[in-house]
Design a protein around this motif. Structure first.
Motif, mmCIF file in Angstrom:
data_model
loop_
_atom_site.group_PDB
_atom_site.id
_atom_site.type_symbol
_atom_site.label_atom_id
_atom_site.label_comp_id
_atom_site.label_asym_id
_atom_site.label_seq_id
_atom_site.Cartn_x
_atom_site.Cartn_y
_atom_site.Cartn_z
ATOM 1 N N PHE A 199 0.885 -1.178 0.000
ATOM 2 C CA PHE A 199 0.000 0.000 0.000
ATOM 3 C C PHE A 199 0.916 1.219 0.000
ATOM 4 O O PHE A 199 1.719 1.392 0.919
ATOM 5 N N LEU A 200 0.825 2.028 -1.040
ATOM 6 C CA LEU A 200 1.647 3.237 -1.138
ATOM 7 C C LEU A 200 0.806 4.436 -0.736
ATOM 8 O O LEU A 200 -0.256 4.669 -1.335
ATOM 9 N N GLU A 201 1.262 5.215 0.255
ATOM 10 C CA GLU A 201 0.600 6.498 0.521
ATOM 11 C C GLU A 201 0.719 7.348 -0.742
ATOM 12 O O GLU A 201 1.542 7.104 -1.610
ATOM 13 N N LYS A 202 -0.108 8.367 -0.843
ATOM 14 C CA LYS A 202 0.028 9.308 -1.951
ATOM 15 C C LYS A 202 1.109 10.325 -1.596
ATOM 16 O O LYS A 202 1.283 10.609 -0.417
ATOM 17 N N PRO A 203 1.782 10.900 -2.568
ATOM 18 C CA PRO A 203 1.922 10.442 -3.945
ATOM 19 C C PRO A 203 2.712 9.133 -3.979
ATOM 20 O O PRO A 203 3.575 8.925 -3.122
ATOM 21 N N PRO A 204 2.412 8.256 -4.947
ATOM 22 C CA PRO A 204 2.969 6.898 -4.877
ATOM 23 C C PRO A 204 4.488 6.828 -5.020
ATOM 24 O O PRO A 204 5.094 5.822 -4.677
ATOM 25 N N GLY A 205 5.099 7.892 -5.516
ATOM 26 C CA GLY A 205 6.556 7.912 -5.646
ATOM 27 C C GLY A 205 7.005 9.317 -5.946
ATOM 28 O O GLY A 205 6.186 10.233 -6.078
ATOM 29 N N ALA A 206 8.312 9.472 -6.079
ATOM 30 C CA ALA A 206 8.840 10.801 -6.381
ATOM 31 C C ALA A 206 8.829 11.068 -7.881
ATOM 32 O O ALA A 206 8.848 12.223 -8.301
ATOM 33 N N ALA B 239 -1.662 2.034 -5.319
ATOM 34 C CA ALA B 239 -1.310 3.460 -5.244
ATOM 35 C C ALA B 239 -2.544 4.168 -4.695
ATOM 36 O O ALA B 239 -3.490 4.444 -5.434
ATOM 37 N N SER B 240 -2.539 4.410 -3.416
ATOM 38 C CA SER B 240 -3.754 4.940 -2.781
ATOM 39 C C SER B 240 -3.883 6.431 -3.072
ATOM 40 O O SER B 240 -2.888 7.156 -3.053
ATOM 41 N N TRP B 241 -5.084 6.847 -3.389
ATOM 42 C CA TRP B 241 -5.395 8.274 -3.569
ATOM 43 C C TRP B 241 -6.558 8.561 -2.637
ATOM 44 O O TRP B 241 -7.717 8.374 -3.001
ATOM 45 N N HIS B 242 -6.241 8.991 -1.405
ATOM 46 C CA HIS B 242 -7.295 9.027 -0.384
ATOM 47 C C HIS B 242 -8.454 9.935 -0.751
ATOM 48 O O HIS B 242 -9.601 9.638 -0.441
ATOM 49 N N SER B 243 -8.162 11.037 -1.480
ATOM 50 C CA SER B 243 -9.253 11.984 -1.775
ATOM 51 C C SER B 243 -10.317 11.376 -2.684
ATOM 52 O O SER B 243 -11.466 11.819 -2.674
ATOM 53 N N ARG B 244 -9.945 10.369 -3.463
ATOM 54 C CA ARG B 244 -10.947 9.725 -4.320
ATOM 55 C C ARG B 244 -12.018 9.010 -3.499
ATOM 56 O O ARG B 244 -13.069 8.669 -4.014
#
Ligand code: NAP
Length: 311
Positions: A90-97, A118-123
């Protein structure tokens, strides 16, 4: 990856603000997960073993999955180590640099047969799905994003966020882009952008972006971290069926001034439900579109130096 019987045994990496505010309560409230250990240089969680590196945690603990919650510029190596050890990630947002490193993680997860999220919590804000349904039925002619907040309130003394690769105002701005790329049914691209960099920082404090799209479609985004008083997290869309206003970061929806939805947020519980669902289904969910738009803004944007920022 072996089948999981019982709860998904999870380790958390990077115990900081978002872990304490959101991940710990969401995991504790979801019977599909059991928190087994943490890996963080300083942070610990009472009642579970703590390690200072992900490598030590992976070598010692029996885990099915890890949540990577440290800043994005140090996430890739940890994600690689976890995927190579056959863990769901589970990758917090943003998923990478960078876009390239996330693409590489996607390939690696597929090759290892494990889930990458690649989690996008706001969605997962409560009114986002209703906004999406409305806009897919009534494609907008124009959209304005206004995302203005007080950095001192939300990111106090977070030095990493001001470094190159820390995203600056795009740390919240990418949340807006994660909603926009989910709810707008027409393609759009960065046309021009102005990025305001404080004289003493390597990441922007504000950004104005004009996107162009198919036909006459227009999208503007106004990101600013200098907003005191009421905070603005709004997306306003003009459609043939009226004006849609998605506000409070996706919690409230109104059409032509009539409230359609206004519910308390439960983004992180919903994120962990989604993660459990895709782990069980053997799928990944990695949409890089929000990150790509931010990368494009950095690529095309004109840089303006503004007054220094001090916490
Ligand atoms: P944070 O508290 O500053 O960082 C999380 C933890 O990561 C830190 O406590 C630190 O723990 C570890 N860390 C920091 N720098 C590191 C480095 N260079 N190398 C390895 N570990 C490092 O930040 P946060 O607010 O929780 O944000 C973390 C991620 O969550 C970001 O991607 C952010 O965009 C996302 N997020 C944040 C929020 C929010 O409201 N804060 C909301 C949603 C998503 P140790 O010192 O113990 O290693």
């Amino acid at each position: 990856m072996a089948d999981i019987s019982g709860p998904i045994r999870i380790g958390i990496v990077g115990v900081g603000k978002i872990v304490r505010d959101q991940h710990l309560p969401a995991i504790a409230g979801n019977p599909d997960f059991k928190l087994v250990a943490t890996a963080s240089r300083h942070g610990t969680v009472e009642g579970v073993p703590s390690y200072t590196t992900i490598e030590a945690m992976l070598a010692t603990e029996e885990l099915d999955a890890v949540s990577l919650c440290m800043p994005p510029h140090v996430r890739y190596q940890a994600a690689r180590a976890a995927l190579e050890a056959d863990k769901h990630v589970f990758l917090e947002k943003p998923p990478g640099a960078t876009v390239s490193e996330v693409e590489d993680l996607k390939r690696l997860a597929d090759a290892e047969g494990v889930t990458l999220f690649a989690s996008w919590h706001s969605r997962y804000a409560p009114a986002v799905q209703a906004a999406r349904a409305f806009l897919f039925e009534n494609p907008p002619s124009s959209v304005a994003i206004v995302w203005k907040e007080d950095v001192r309130r939300w990111h106090p003394n977070q030095d990493w966020i001001w470094r190159a690769g820390g995203f600056g105002v795009f740390d919240p701005g990418i949340n807006a882009m994660s909603i926009a790329t989910h709810i707008i049914p027409v393609p759009f691209f960065v046309g021009e952008a102005v990025l305001d960099f404080p004289a003493n920082r390597d990441a922007p404090i504000a950004a104005q972006i004009n996107f162009t799209g198919a036909g006459d479609f227009k999208l503007t985004a106004d990101f600013d971290w200098r907003q005191t008083g009421p905070q603005s997290w709004d997306i306003i869309a003009e459609t043939p069926a009226g004006r849609l206003v998605l506000s409070s970061g996706g919690a409230k929806l109104a059409i032509d001034g009539r409230a359609v939805q206004d519910e308390p947020e439960r983004e992180y519980p919903a994120l962990y439900e989604r993660f459990a669902g895709i782990v069980k289904a053997g799928q990944s969910d990695v949409d890089i579109a929000p990150l790509q738009h931010v990368a494009d803004a950095f690529m095309l944007g004109r840089r303006r130096v503004v007054e220094p920022f001090f916490d």
